[in-house]
Design an enzyme around this catalytic site. Structure first.
Site, PDB file in Angstrom:
ATOM      1  N   ASN A  31       0.802  -1.210  -0.065  1.00 62.45           N
ATOM      2  CA  ASN A  31      -0.003  -0.032  -0.068  1.00 62.45           C
ATOM      3  C   ASN A  31       0.864   1.421   0.035  1.00 62.45           C
ATOM      4  O   ASN A  31       1.704   1.396   0.960  1.00 62.45           O
ATOM      5  CB  ASN A  31      -0.902  -0.055   1.272  1.00 62.45           C
ATOM      6  CG  ASN A  31      -1.682   1.166   1.208  1.00 62.45           C
ATOM      7  OD1 ASN A  31      -1.335   2.311   1.530  1.00 62.45           O
ATOM      8  ND2 ASN A  31      -3.076   0.950   1.039  1.00 62.45           N
ATOM      9  N   SER A  54      -5.231  -0.301  -2.899  1.00 58.92           N
ATOM     10  CA  SER A  54      -5.682   1.059  -2.667  1.00 58.92           C
ATOM     11  C   SER A  54      -6.828   1.075  -1.759  1.00 58.92           C
ATOM     12  O   SER A  54      -7.563   0.105  -2.068  1.00 58.92           O
ATOM     13  CB  SER A  54      -6.133   1.660  -3.941  1.00 58.92           C
ATOM     14  OG  SER A  54      -6.470   3.011  -3.816  1.00 58.92           O
ATOM     15  N   GLU A  55      -6.809   1.600  -0.629  1.00 59.50           N
ATOM     16  CA  GLU A  55      -7.696   1.434   0.522  1.00 59.50           C
ATOM     17  C   GLU A  55      -9.090   1.675   0.243  1.00 59.50           C
ATOM     18  O   GLU A  55     -10.125   1.348   0.914  1.00 59.50           O
ATOM     19  CB  GLU A  55      -7.448   2.104   1.599  1.00 59.50           C
ATOM     20  CG  GLU A  55      -7.225   3.447   1.833  1.00 59.50           C
ATOM     21  CD  GLU A  55      -5.455   3.892   1.543  1.00 59.50           C
ATOM     22  OE1 GLU A  55      -5.159   3.278   0.717  1.00 59.50           O
ATOM     23  OE2 GLU A  55      -4.945   4.867   2.209  1.00 59.50           O
ATOM     24  N   ASN A  56      -9.378   2.477  -1.008  1.00 55.05           N
ATOM     25  CA  ASN A  56     -10.890   2.633  -1.383  1.00 55.05           C
ATOM     26  C   ASN A  56     -11.393   1.400  -1.946  1.00 55.05           C
ATOM     27  O   ASN A  56     -12.459   1.376  -2.749  1.00 55.05           O
ATOM     28  CB  ASN A  56     -10.992   3.827  -2.463  1.00 55.05           C
ATOM     29  CG  ASN A  56     -10.216   3.818  -3.535  1.00 55.05           C
ATOM     30  OD1 ASN A  56      -8.960   3.415  -3.540  1.00 55.05           O
ATOM     31  ND2 ASN A  56     -10.558   4.496  -4.458  1.00 55.05           N
ATOM     32  N   SER A  96     -11.616  -3.989   2.029  1.00 58.24           N
ATOM     33  CA  SER A  96     -10.395  -3.610   1.857  1.00 58.24           C
ATOM     34  C   SER A  96      -9.460  -3.532   3.063  1.00 58.24           C
ATOM     35  O   SER A  96      -8.450  -3.731   3.217  1.00 58.24           O
ATOM     36  CB  SER A  96     -10.569  -2.160   1.140  1.00 58.24           C
ATOM     37  OG  SER A  96      -9.318  -1.500   0.966  1.00 58.24           O
TER      38      SER A  96
END
Lengths: 227, 238
Positions: A31, A54-56, A96
């Site tokens: 990340n 990607s944290e979304n 996520s």
């Protein structure tokens, strides 16, 4: 004059990104935070087999699209348009963070305002300023398997960013494993900060001057190998 | 338009938002502007019957866009989310005391909504231990590690955005516009989904469906925004 400083700082950021790119092993899930870390993608080899999360809600960030192919339904956590990389998958925000909080991220690379000599990170708030955003920073700090901090060696006002103790609000009790600046590479083992690499344009004396934290110097001190 | 699709859950945005009451807690999907129910938000912004809302959403859109509109129209009393600095109006409203803000780390927020929808009252997480965001939260040690208690989050209404619904209300999402929407669909008494298109049942293979139809109460068609150059922009209204 401004231009000169600007170029210098851009070169510094690129050097940090290139050095960290070398650190990311084949087959790992990584990340990349906002700022310098996002540059790292540009310096990964096309066959690096490093999978960017990607944290979304995406595993497998691909390169930035050309303007005519931008789809704002496909963005990074920094809200920039992206593409799908090899084997990409989409999932919800809770899935996520299952990936993040469940310890399934091999490496998180993040910027910081300060790092302490034990590797404690301050990267979400400045004292005296409004605290209105945290995003996924604390989730990553608490739960990534390995944390690499990507920072300029000193702040804009030349104050050290690698300090004895944080004066900025902490992002969590979990400590970073590695710090990469444009001048040096440090590792933290057993709560001890160790200088492992120096860039070719600095000296140990300069690092000592610009680093508030106490550190030991590796017996195998090397020159930072980036072009 | 020779094939008129019959969807019992389909309502106009104006009718749908009448279910929102003054002072309600409202979950709103989206990450920044990605996956935002723009038509529903704009319709609320133009109406006057439900204000003093507590909005639970990762952000408050951007200045003047998405939930940013609802801030300008003074419908929001409190915002619960992870990142508000990207909307300068939110920062201003908070400084002037017009807006309350509760900051929750993004993963804790996502999991709290998931828990709320799954009938889980609360859970423990390592995130934010030892930070300012842990203040006032119960801490407990499991296997020698410190954890914080976080309660599940539910709301009166969820406003979510999907790409398409079938006539039963099964939903599929577009790329990273999925984000918080599927969890929010499970965590409110009333779930209103805005979609770009309604298709016949059977169009989606069962394994494609992300949100099953039983979570969805009302379907609203996005008739205000169209995608231009990859971005949702407001259509010129008659």
């Amino acid at each position: 004059m401004l231009n000169v400083t600007g170029n210098k700082s851009a070169a510094a950021r690129i050097r940090i990104a290139k050095r960290i790119a070398q650190e990311l092993q084949e087959g790992t899930v990584v990340n990349l935070g906002v700022g310098i870390p996002t540059l790292i993608q540009n310096y990964l080899k096309p066959d690096s087999k490093v999978y960017l999360q990607s944290e979304n809600g995406l595993l497998g960030i691909g390169p930035t699209p050309p303007p005519e192919e931008i789809d704002m339904d496909l963005i990074s956590a920094s809200k920039h348009p992206i593409t799908f990389g090899e084997g990409a998958s989409i999932f919800s925000s809770s899935d996520s963070f299952v990936m993040i909080r469940g310890g399934h991220i091999d490496v998180a690379v993040m910027g910081a305002l300060q790092v302490s000599q034990t590797g404690e990170i301050a990267n979400w708030a400045v004292p005296g300023q409004d605290i209105l955003g945290v995003g996924g920073a604390m989730d990553l700090v608490a739960n990534a398997k390995k944390i690499i901090i990507a920072i300029s060696h000193v702040a804009k006002d030349q104050s050290p960013k690698i300090v004895k103790e944080l004066t900025y609000p902490t992002s969590g009790i979990r400590q970073a494993e590695m710090i990469v600046t444009e001048k040096a590479v440090f590792r933290i083992e057993n709560g001890q900060l160790r200088l492992d690499e120096l860039s070719s344009d600095t000296t140990l004396e300069e690092i000592q001057k610009l680093t508030e934290a106490e550190f030991i110097v590796s017996e195998k001190l090397k020159t930072m190998a980036v072009d | 338009m020779e094939n008129i699709i019959h969807c019992e859950k389909l309502k106009s945005a104006e009718d749908a938002i009448k279910w929102i009451r003054h002072g309600d807690h409202v979950l709103v999907g989206g990450f920044g502007l990605c996956g935002t129910p723009f038509t529903l938000i704009d319709t609320i912004a133009e109406s006057d019957h439900a204000r003093e809302l507590t909005i639970i959403s990762n952000n408050l859109g951007e200045a003047g866009k998405g939930l940013g509109k609802l801030l300008i129209s003074k419908h929001i009393k409190k915002a619960i989310g992870s990142y508000f600095t990207s909307n300068r109006d939110a920062v201003k409203a908070w400084k002037s005391g017009e807006l309350e803000i509760e900051l929750i780390p993004q993963g804790t927020l996502a999991e709290a909504i998931r828990a709320g929808g799954a009938g889980i009252a609360a859970f423990y997480t390592k995130t934010a231990v030892g930070t300012q965001l842990a203040e006032g939260k119960e801490e407990r040690v499991f296997n020698g590690e410190r954890y914080l208690l976080q309660r599940g989050i539910r709301a009166n209404v969820a406003l979510i955005k999907a790409l398409k619904a079938d006539t039963m209300g099964n939903l599929i999402y577009s790329k990273t516009a999925r984000n918080f929407n599927p969890m929010m669909a499970t965590a409110a008494d009333l779930v209103i989904v805005e979609v770009d298109e309604i298709v016949e049942v059977g169009t989606f293979a069962p394994e494609e469906i992300v949100t099953p139809h039983n979570y969805v109460d009302i379907v609203v068609l996005n008739d205000r925004y169209e995608k231009v150059g990859g971005e949702y922009v407001e259509r010129h209204r008659k």
